[in-house]
Design an enzyme around this catalytic site. Structure first.
Site, PDB file in Angstrom:
ATOM      1  N   HIS A  17       0.873  -1.091  -0.035  1.00 42.95           N
ATOM      2  CA  HIS A  17      -0.102   0.032   0.025  1.00 42.95           C
ATOM      3  C   HIS A  17       0.736   1.289  -0.002  1.00 42.95           C
ATOM      4  CE1 HIS A  17      -3.113  -2.548   2.286  1.00 42.95           C
ATOM      5  NE2 HIS A  17      -3.666  -2.341   1.213  1.00 42.95           N
ATOM      6  N   LYS A  41     -15.716  -7.805   3.987  1.00 45.59           N
ATOM      7  CA  LYS A  41     -14.731  -8.414   4.923  1.00 45.59           C
ATOM      8  C   LYS A  41     -14.765  -7.999   6.520  1.00 45.59           C
ATOM      9  CE  LYS A  41     -11.099  -7.169   1.411  1.00 45.59           C
ATOM     10  NZ  LYS A  41      -9.994  -6.169   0.829  1.00 45.59           N
ATOM     11  N   ARG A  90      -1.804  -5.677  -8.328  1.00 51.76           N
ATOM     12  CA  ARG A  90      -0.860  -6.705  -8.421  1.00 51.76           C
ATOM     13  C   ARG A  90      -0.906  -7.809  -9.421  1.00 51.76           C
ATOM     14  NH1 ARG A  90      -2.546  -7.726  -2.202  1.00 51.76           N
ATOM     15  NH2 ARG A  90      -4.437  -7.578  -3.543  1.00 51.76           N
ATOM     16  N   SER A 128      -2.818  -7.621   2.867  1.00 55.39           N
ATOM     17  CA  SER A 128      -3.100  -7.652   4.339  1.00 55.39           C
ATOM     18  C   SER A 128      -3.324  -9.031   4.869  1.00 55.39           C
ATOM     19  CB  SER A 128      -4.221  -6.599   4.425  1.00 55.39           C
ATOM     20  OG  SER A 128      -3.784  -5.254   3.890  1.00 55.39           O
TER      21      SER A 128
HETATM   22  O1  PNS Z   1      -8.868  -2.852   0.297  1.00 51.76           O
HETATM   23  P1  PNS Z   1     -10.462  -3.068  -0.197  1.00 51.76           P
HETATM   24  O2  PNS Z   1     -11.112  -3.702   1.095  1.00 51.76           O
HETATM   25  O3  PNS Z   1     -10.102  -3.966  -1.542  1.00 51.76           O
HETATM   26  O4  PNS Z   1     -10.802  -1.648  -0.676  1.00 51.76           O
HETATM   27  C1  PNS Z   1     -12.637  -1.636  -1.212  1.00 51.76           C
HETATM   28  C2  PNS Z   1     -13.075  -0.292  -1.083  1.00 51.76           C
HETATM   29  C3  PNS Z   1     -13.001   0.008   0.073  1.00 51.76           C
HETATM   30  C4  PNS Z   1     -12.083   0.716  -1.845  1.00 51.76           C
HETATM   31  C5  PNS Z   1     -14.504  -0.559  -1.596  1.00 51.76           C
HETATM   32  O5  PNS Z   1     -14.985  -1.342  -1.246  1.00 51.76           O
HETATM   33  C6  PNS Z   1     -15.267   0.953  -1.696  1.00 51.76           C
HETATM   34  O6  PNS Z   1     -14.836   1.708  -2.663  1.00 51.76           O
HETATM   35  N1  PNS Z   1     -16.050   1.014  -0.851  1.00 51.76           N
HETATM   36  C7  PNS Z   1     -16.857   2.445  -0.517  1.00 51.76           C
HETATM   37  C8  PNS Z   1     -18.286   2.038  -1.000  1.00 51.76           C
HETATM   38  C9  PNS Z   1     -18.348   2.015  -2.472  1.00 51.76           C
HETATM   39  O7  PNS Z   1     -18.234   3.137  -3.156  1.00 51.76           O
HETATM   40  N2  PNS Z   1     -19.035   1.051  -3.224  1.00 51.76           N
HETATM   41  C10 PNS Z   1     -19.430   0.817  -4.443  1.00 51.76           C
HETATM   42  C11 PNS Z   1     -18.000   0.567  -5.175  1.00 51.76           C
HETATM   43  S1  PNS Z   1     -18.321   0.733  -7.080  1.00 51.76           S
END
Ligand code: PNS
Length: 159
Positions: A17, A41, A90, A128
Site C-alpha cells: 500500500h 470483509k 498486483r 493484508s
Molecule cells: O481494500 P479493499 O477492501 O479492497 O477496498 C475496497 C473499497 C473500500 C475501496 C471499496 O469497497 C469501496 O470503494 N467502498 C466504498 C463504498 C462504495 O463506493 N462502493 C461501491 C464501489 S463501486
C-alpha cells in the site's frame, strides 16, 4: 490543486500500500488515504485503529492526509474535490476485482478518473490477508509491514 484518493480497507496497511501511496504523492499535489469499511470483509482492526496505523506510516509525506471514508467512494470523491482514485494492481485478479468498481465509479462521478499503478514486483505478493495469516501463526512479517504495524499485529495475536 490536484487531489487523489487512495481508498481501501488497510487492515492493516502494508509496504505494498505504502509504495502505491508514495508514488501517488509524487504524481498529485495532495493525496487522501481514505480508510473505508468493506462490508465484504471482517476486519481485524477497528477503523480507528487502521487510521492510526496509516497515519503513523505516512507521517513523513507532507502532502498525504488520512481520513475515514464513509458511504460511496464516488460521493466521497466529489465532496472532497478529488480528481483521481489511485489503486495498485498486483495481478489480473486485482484487475478483475477493480475494473467493475472503476467503471461504476466512473458512471457515478464521471469527472473522477481511476488511475491504476502497477505494483512493483517486490510488493506484488503482499496482501493484508496473507500478512494477518502469517502473523496469526507467529510468523515474521517485518519485511511486509512497518515496525509499528508489526507491533500492533503482535498485540492482536498475543496468546
Ligand atoms: O481494500 P479493499 O477492501 O479492497 O477496498 C475496497 C473499497 C473500500 C475501496 C471499496 O469497497 C469501496 O470503494 N467502498 C466504498 C463504498 C462504495 O463506493 N462502493 C461501491 C464501489 S463501486
Amino acid at each position: 490543486m490536484r487531489t487523489a484518493v487512495c481508498p481501501g480497507s488497510f487492515d492493516p496497511i502494508t509496504y505494498g500500500h505504502l509504495d502505491v501511496i508514495g508514488r501517488a504523492a509524487r504524481l498529485f499535489d495532495r493525496v487522501i488515504v481514505a480508510v473505508f469499511h468493506n462490508p465484504g470483509k471482517q476486519p481485524l482492526f477497528t477503523v480507528e485503529e487502521r487510521v492510526e496505523l496509516v497515519r503513523e506510516a505516512v507521517a513523513e509525506w507532507p502532502n498525504v492526509a488520512v481520513d475515514i471514508g464513509d458511504g460511496l467512494l464516488a460521493r466521497y470523491a466529489l465532496l472532497n474535490e478529488v480528481r483521481a482514485v489511485v489503486k495498485g494492481l498486483r495481478s489480473g485478479a486485482d484487475f478483475d476485482y477493480e475494473a467493475p468498481m472503476a467503471h461504476m465509479n466512473g458512471r457515478l462521478a464521471p469527472d473522477v478518473e481511476t488511475v491504476f499503478l502497477a505494483a512493483r514486483p517486490e510488493f506484488s505478493f503482499i496482501s493484508s490477508s496473507l500478512v494477518k495469516e502469517v502473523a496469526s501463526h507467529g510468523g515474521d512479517v517485518g519485511a511486509f509491514v512497518p515496525p509499528h504495524v508489526e507491533a500492533a499485529l503482535k498485540r492482536k495475536f498475543v496468546r
